[in-house]
Design a protein around this motif. Structure first.
Motif, PDB file in Angstrom:
ATOM      1  N   UNK A  56       9.456  16.170   4.331  1.00  0.00           N
ATOM      2  CA  UNK A  56       8.889  15.756   3.005  1.00  0.00           C
ATOM      3  C   UNK A  56       8.077  14.967   2.712  1.00  0.00           C
ATOM      4  N   UNK A  57       7.826  13.680   2.540  1.00  0.00           N
ATOM      5  CA  UNK A  57       6.692  12.730   2.128  1.00  0.00           C
ATOM      6  C   UNK A  57       6.663  11.613   1.841  1.00  0.00           C
ATOM      7  N   UNK A  58       5.771  10.856   2.588  1.00  0.00           N
ATOM      8  CA  UNK A  58       5.881   9.144   2.368  1.00  0.00           C
ATOM      9  C   UNK A  58       4.561   8.849   2.919  1.00  0.00           C
ATOM     10  N   UNK A  59       3.787   7.360   2.108  1.00  0.00           N
ATOM     11  CA  UNK A  59       2.177   7.189   2.353  1.00  0.00           C
ATOM     12  C   UNK A  59       2.928   5.966   3.656  1.00  0.00           C
ATOM     13  N   UNK A  60       1.879   5.802   4.449  1.00  0.00           N
ATOM     14  CA  UNK A  60       1.317   4.760   5.526  1.00  0.00           C
ATOM     15  C   UNK A  60       0.330   4.325   5.598  1.00  0.00           C
ATOM     16  N   UNK A  61       0.141   3.310   5.912  1.00  0.00           N
ATOM     17  CA  UNK A  61      -0.993   2.855   6.104  1.00  0.00           C
ATOM     18  C   UNK A  61      -1.510   2.272   6.758  1.00  0.00           C
ATOM     19  N   UNK A  62      -2.381   2.535   8.072  1.00  0.00           N
ATOM     20  CA  UNK A  62      -2.890   2.607   9.486  1.00  0.00           C
ATOM     21  C   UNK A  62      -3.941   2.069   9.561  1.00  0.00           C
ATOM     22  N   UNK A  63      -4.100   1.051   9.820  1.00  0.00           N
ATOM     23  CA  UNK A  63      -5.042   0.009  10.859  1.00  0.00           C
ATOM     24  C   UNK A  63      -6.112   0.505  11.004  1.00  0.00           C
ATOM     25  N   UNK A  64      -7.942   0.693  10.342  1.00  0.00           N
ATOM     26  CA  UNK A  64      -8.973   1.229  10.790  1.00  0.00           C
ATOM     27  C   UNK A  64      -8.864   1.140  12.642  1.00  0.00           C
ATOM     28  N   UNK A  65     -10.103   1.501  13.889  1.00  0.00           N
ATOM     29  CA  UNK A  65      -9.882   1.086  14.984  1.00  0.00           C
ATOM     30  C   UNK A  65     -10.872  -0.381  14.498  1.00  0.00           C
ATOM     31  N   UNK A  66     -10.694  -1.297  15.853  1.00  0.00           N
ATOM     32  CA  UNK A  66     -11.593  -2.396  15.144  1.00  0.00           C
ATOM     33  C   UNK A  66     -13.043  -2.079  16.119  1.00  0.00           C
ATOM     34  N   UNK A  67     -14.159  -2.538  15.251  1.00  0.00           N
ATOM     35  CA  UNK A  67     -15.292  -2.232  16.100  1.00  0.00           C
ATOM     36  C   UNK A  67     -15.667  -0.454  15.948  1.00  0.00           C
ATOM     37  N   UNK A 105     -10.060  -1.865   5.062  1.00  0.00           N
ATOM     38  CA  UNK A 105      -9.181  -2.273   6.390  1.00  0.00           C
ATOM     39  C   UNK A 105      -8.168  -1.466   7.007  1.00  0.00           C
ATOM     40  N   UNK A 106      -7.432  -0.943   5.567  1.00  0.00           N
ATOM     41  CA  UNK A 106      -6.750   0.134   5.980  1.00  0.00           C
ATOM     42  C   UNK A 106      -6.748   1.758   5.564  1.00  0.00           C
ATOM     43  N   UNK A 107      -6.189   3.108   5.794  1.00  0.00           N
ATOM     44  CA  UNK A 107      -6.190   4.594   5.581  1.00  0.00           C
ATOM     45  C   UNK A 107      -4.830   4.454   4.838  1.00  0.00           C
ATOM     46  N   UNK A 108      -4.733   4.729   4.016  1.00  0.00           N
ATOM     47  CA  UNK A 108      -3.921   4.936   3.329  1.00  0.00           C
ATOM     48  C   UNK A 108      -3.044   6.378   3.194  1.00  0.00           C
ATOM     49  N   UNK A 109      -1.964   6.685   4.086  1.00  0.00           N
ATOM     50  CA  UNK A 109      -2.175   8.196   3.981  1.00  0.00           C
ATOM     51  C   UNK A 109      -0.776   8.810   3.828  1.00  0.00           C
ATOM     52  N   UNK A 112     -18.362   5.117  -6.804  1.00  0.00           N
ATOM     53  CA  UNK A 112     -17.107   5.399  -8.242  1.00  0.00           C
ATOM     54  C   UNK A 112     -16.701   6.191  -8.051  1.00  0.00           C
ATOM     55  N   UNK A 113     -15.574   6.283  -7.493  1.00  0.00           N
ATOM     56  CA  UNK A 113     -14.656   7.808  -7.398  1.00  0.00           C
ATOM     57  C   UNK A 113     -13.951   7.528  -7.934  1.00  0.00           C
ATOM     58  N   UNK A 114     -13.193   6.356  -7.225  1.00  0.00           N
ATOM     59  CA  UNK A 114     -11.495   5.762  -6.834  1.00  0.00           C
ATOM     60  C   UNK A 114     -11.903   5.074  -6.236  1.00  0.00           C
ATOM     61  N   UNK A 115     -11.634   3.436  -6.583  1.00  0.00           N
ATOM     62  CA  UNK A 115     -11.005   1.944  -5.578  1.00  0.00           C
ATOM     63  C   UNK A 115      -9.903   2.637  -5.041  1.00  0.00           C
ATOM     64  N   UNK A 116      -9.443   3.324  -4.896  1.00  0.00           N
ATOM     65  CA  UNK A 116      -8.309   3.221  -4.020  1.00  0.00           C
ATOM     66  C   UNK A 116      -8.218   4.843  -3.369  1.00  0.00           C
ATOM     67  N   UNK A 117      -9.329   5.414  -2.300  1.00  0.00           N
ATOM     68  CA  UNK A 117      -8.874   6.851  -1.280  1.00  0.00           C
ATOM     69  C   UNK A 117      -7.514   6.869  -0.830  1.00  0.00           C
ATOM     70  N   UNK A 118      -7.070   8.239  -1.362  1.00  0.00           N
ATOM     71  CA  UNK A 118      -5.885   8.212  -0.779  1.00  0.00           C
ATOM     72  C   UNK A 118      -6.017   9.978   0.566  1.00  0.00           C
ATOM     73  N   UNK A 119      -5.507   9.819   1.545  1.00  0.00           N
ATOM     74  CA  UNK A 119      -6.532  10.528   2.526  1.00  0.00           C
ATOM     75  C   UNK A 119      -4.710  11.177   2.867  1.00  0.00           C
ATOM     76  N   UNK A 120      -4.396  12.615   3.273  1.00  0.00           N
ATOM     77  CA  UNK A 120      -2.819  13.506   3.585  1.00  0.00           C
ATOM     78  C   UNK A 120      -3.209  14.516   4.673  1.00  0.00           C
ATOM     79  N   UNK A 121      -1.970  14.003   5.519  1.00  0.00           N
ATOM     80  CA  UNK A 121      -2.393  14.287   6.862  1.00  0.00           C
ATOM     81  C   UNK A 121      -1.355  15.283   6.845  1.00  0.00           C
ATOM     82  N   UNK A 122      -1.324  17.132   6.929  1.00  0.00           N
ATOM     83  CA  UNK A 122      -0.905  17.961   7.414  1.00  0.00           C
ATOM     84  C   UNK A 122      -0.534  18.859   7.789  1.00  0.00           C
TER      85      UNK A 122
END
Length: 134
Positions: free
Chosen positions: A123-134, A112-116, A49-59
């Motif tokens: 600079x910085x930008x958002x991408x959506x990357x699909x999780x591996x299947x299975x 289905x997707x990680x929000x990165x 219940x922390x958030x319904x919208x996790x975001x991951x920062x790649x740096x």
């Protein structure tokens, strides 16, 4: 900007012997490697219940948002990953309060997707990357 555009966004070959590889090529490799762990953390953030919208920062440097979950030095990879949430991004002003609704319209299914949020020197930008299947 979609994943393909980002991955193919390399500087033009200016007569150099070797074309400079986009750092996003190594990011894709690391996201593939990190996929299961990132998905587990995303599910945990939602289930607790922390958030319904996790975001991951790649740096590759130091960022002052989120919590470090994957350290590139410890894992011998190119990118470190921090876990955060939409709420923290709004609180810190990275996502403007007025833009929150339009961000949510583009936010892809977190199961289905990680929000990165990719941070590079340019600079910085958002991408959506699909999780591996299975």
């Amino acid at each position: 900007m979609d994943r393909e555009e980002l991955l193919n966004a390399t500087p033009e070959d200016s007569g150099a012997q070797k074309k400079q590889e986009s750092p996003l090529v190594s990011l894709e490799k690391d996201l593939e490697f990190y996929s299961d762990t990132i998905k587990e953390v995303a599910i945990e953030i939602m289930v607790e219940g922390i958030s319904n919208h996790p975001i991951f920062i790649a740096h590759q440097h130091v960022v002052s948002i989120g919590e470090l979950i994957l350290n590139r030095e410890e894992l011998n990879t190119e990118w470190s990953i921090q876990a955060s949430t939409l709420e923290e991004f709004v609180e810190k002003g990275i996502i403007n309060k007025e833009k929150k609704e339009s961000f949510l319209k583009t936010y892809k299914k977190p199961e289905t997707f990680m929000c990165v949020f990719v941070v590079v020197p340019e600079g910085a930008n958002f991408i959506y990357y699909p999780y591996k299947k299975g």
